[in-house]
Enzyme design. Sequence first.
Site: not given
Lengths: 243, 312, 259
Positions: B41, B250, B253, B275, B281
């Site tokens: 980080g 979606c 899909c 998506c 997808c």
Amino acid sequence: MTQEDNESAAAIRVENLTKTFVLHVQGGARLPVFADLSLEVAAGECVALYGPSGSGKSTLLRSLYANYKPGRGHVWVRHAGDSGGGWIDMAGAPPHRVLEVRRRTVGYVSQFLRVIPRVPARDIVAEPLHALGVPLADARARAEALLGRLNIPAAMWDLAPATFSGGEQQRVNIARGFAVDYPVLLLDEPTASLDAGNRAVVVDLIHEAKARGAAVVGIFHDDEVREAVAERVFDLSKERGAA
Amino acid sequence: MTRAAPQSESVVEAGYNFAYLDEQTKRMIRRCILKAVAVPGYQVPFGGREMPLPYGWGTGGMQVTASIIGRADTLKVIDQGADDTTNAVNIRRFFARTAEVPTTEATAEASIVQTRHRVPEDPLAEGQIIVYQVPQPEPLRALEPREVECRKMHAYKEYGLMQVSLYEDIARFGEIATSYSYPVMVNDRYLMSPTPIPKFDNPKMDDCPALQLFGAGREKRIYAVPPYTRVKSLDFDDHPFAIQQWEEDCALCGAEETFLDEVILDDKGGKMYVCSDSHFCERRRAEGHRGRLSEGAAKAYAAAVGADVEEA
Amino acid sequence: METPSPLLRVRNLTQAFGPLLACADISFELHSGEVLGVVGESGSGKTTLLNCLSARLTPTNGIVEYDLRGRGLTDIYALSEPERRLLLRTDWGVVMQNPRDGLRMNVSAGGNVGERLMAVGARHYGAIRREAEDWLAKVELDLGRMDDKPKHFSGGMQQRLQIARNLVTKPRLVFMDEPTGGLDVSVQARLLDLLRGLVRELRLSAIIVTHDLAVARLLADRLMVMKDGKVVETGLTDQVLDDPHHPYTQLLVSSVLQV
Ligand SMILES: Nc1ncnc2c1ncn2[C@@H]1O[C@H](COP(=O)(O)OP(=O)(O)OP(=O)(O)O)[C@@H](O)[C@H]1O
Ligand SMILES: Nc1ncnc2c1ncn2[C@@H]1O[C@H](COP(=O)(O)OP(=O)(O)OP(=O)(O)O)[C@@H](O)[C@H]1O
Ligand SMILES: [Mg+2]
Ligand SMILES: [Mg+2]
Ligand SMILES: [Zn+2]
């Protein structure tokens, strides 16, 4: 009362106090006010400071309160404080000790009220008591009682005294000075701008303070008042030494 | 996946070293990466080299990728989840030429995924590396413009101010409205900007088996989240962190738990949700999953998206 | 009679800027609950002194010790920087002369007050908000303005917000540089009244820099008079103002009407 009793009950003892003003803005002029002044005041006793204008009455009173810093000498005050009792020298104690003595032991009624913006009369009077830890409601009740006795109408208690007359302001000031039962009371012409009725109230207040054992040092222009409250007169005109 | 040694004999295109960057620069960047991995980080400054792309096109991510990529790697590049936008295509082509590595659109096949603004829907696995392109590495920048002060705040872990920005959100909108670049604490020590990924992806960073590297080209900073590191999104006890949610699935899909893009279908307000992860997808559709949209509309959509790519 | 140990002890503090001594060999103590006023003409070193005392400017010489909770008198410049910064946002408060330096102008009033709470780990939005509301009410700011940015507040409102922002962590010691500077008289009076009340109610210790003797009279128990970087006179506020001894103090007091 025997002499011994008196001595053992002393509340304030001034030793060899000397005060000279040096006025630097006026070319360093020296203004001796008093020198080697000694004075003792017992609990329950009232001493009136006496002398012509400019003789140093107010200067002495202010020195007792440590408002003025004397050049030499001591102002012993018997103080029962947070950190044990004893004699404290107002002329030499560190500032926070002086403040503590002022909070608990020595009350001072100046000649004029110092108005604090926005603070109503009731709270100006209650403040010293509240500062000692008395609950605000109780302190305010005591303030109202005093303001009432001094004939300040209830309608004015909620107002800041900036707009009050001279006499009204002085009565608020007196109420503030008497709110706490100080063992030592210093009064600078408390009755100067008061009518006869209110003068009588102040005289009563002083009697009550003495009765509970307060030592009182005051300046009273009014002969009648002085004779009514003072056991003794201390003449400042005799104190001007070669300071 | 192997981290190949420098292969200076194999300059693919005349005048360029393997993967474009010279070996000295790569070594310097790798040292920064190691440091970044060691202090999860923490933003490690690096002396970036110019890349043949303007800032904002992912030069930071490209320098990281160039420094870690080897012949045995397989690269996937996505932009906002899609493999086929101009930016993704260009970067993929760049490495295909300068490093001659195979590329893929399948997340599971990639050893390195370089991304702008998304984390793929398919879970990342041990051994994979995801490289984020970072426009602004400093999460405190908008709140504290003084660089030295920002560094002190990191050094002394003084992150109250970041919390203030979330407070401001709730005071203004009734909830934490920040939905991108949602700040996270890494390993309970450093505050980190997860780059402008949607907060939907934040949970994927937490305890992730893959190594996550972040490169900021303009600001010349690299930071990292090693595998299986705790990544916690900031929040309040009474306003806990939550990801975006959609009423819809979606349209293509039928996936129920993916990050959806809104697609405007016509000028009468018609729209659908699909998506954002284009490969995910496609794979689902290949597997036979269907959304509520007809096959024809799906084709029309694909054509429209394809046209977009050409225009960009 | 034994005296309790001071909250702040300053010994031989000197701050030099090249050949200029902005503060020269200053020593004093501040006790718990005391309010110290620092007065003096422009350029006499008041702000420099305040910065040195509040851990924001390392003095050229001298020692500043503070009675840290649980540790007693500690040289603040021997603390690590994070410890000093923590002190500044918890046990201390600093009210700047210019609210722009003491507030976050792009953060709402509530957020300004809440920041110190969040800085010490508060993570419950509702609780933070309630506390901020409490303090905004205490400094008499309209709660309807809580979510507004202080950019557009009046000078007096900004100053009151600064005070709330500083007092929310219940500091023991507050440093104020000209807290009423730049405000018109009626606004000043209100602010002074507020400060007086808070100082008493919270038993705050404070060091207040001002060039206004009336402000000093109203707020300070004790005064320190500065000239050319030196302390020329100290004492109880009423002593210094009513019976000044040093030529400079006499000049200062005589050049204002009545304080
Ligand atoms: N703060 C001061 N600075 C300089 N000189 C002062 C100060 N206070 C009092 N004096 C001077 O000291 C002398 C005594 O004054 P003081 O006020 O004590 O007299 P007083 O006896 O109370 O007079 P009055 O009866 O008029 O009130 C006067 O000459 C006065 O001018
Ligand atoms: N960082 C600095 N570098 C050089 N000189 C400085 C610095 N800060 C202050 N000084 C100088 O130190 C002296 C004291 O400045 P300081 O700001 O403490 O005065 P002040 O008493 O607060 O005045 P004012 O009432 O005008 O705010 C001035 O002569 C000033 O010019
Ligand atoms: Mg007199
Ligand atoms: Mg200044
Ligand atoms: Zn889909």
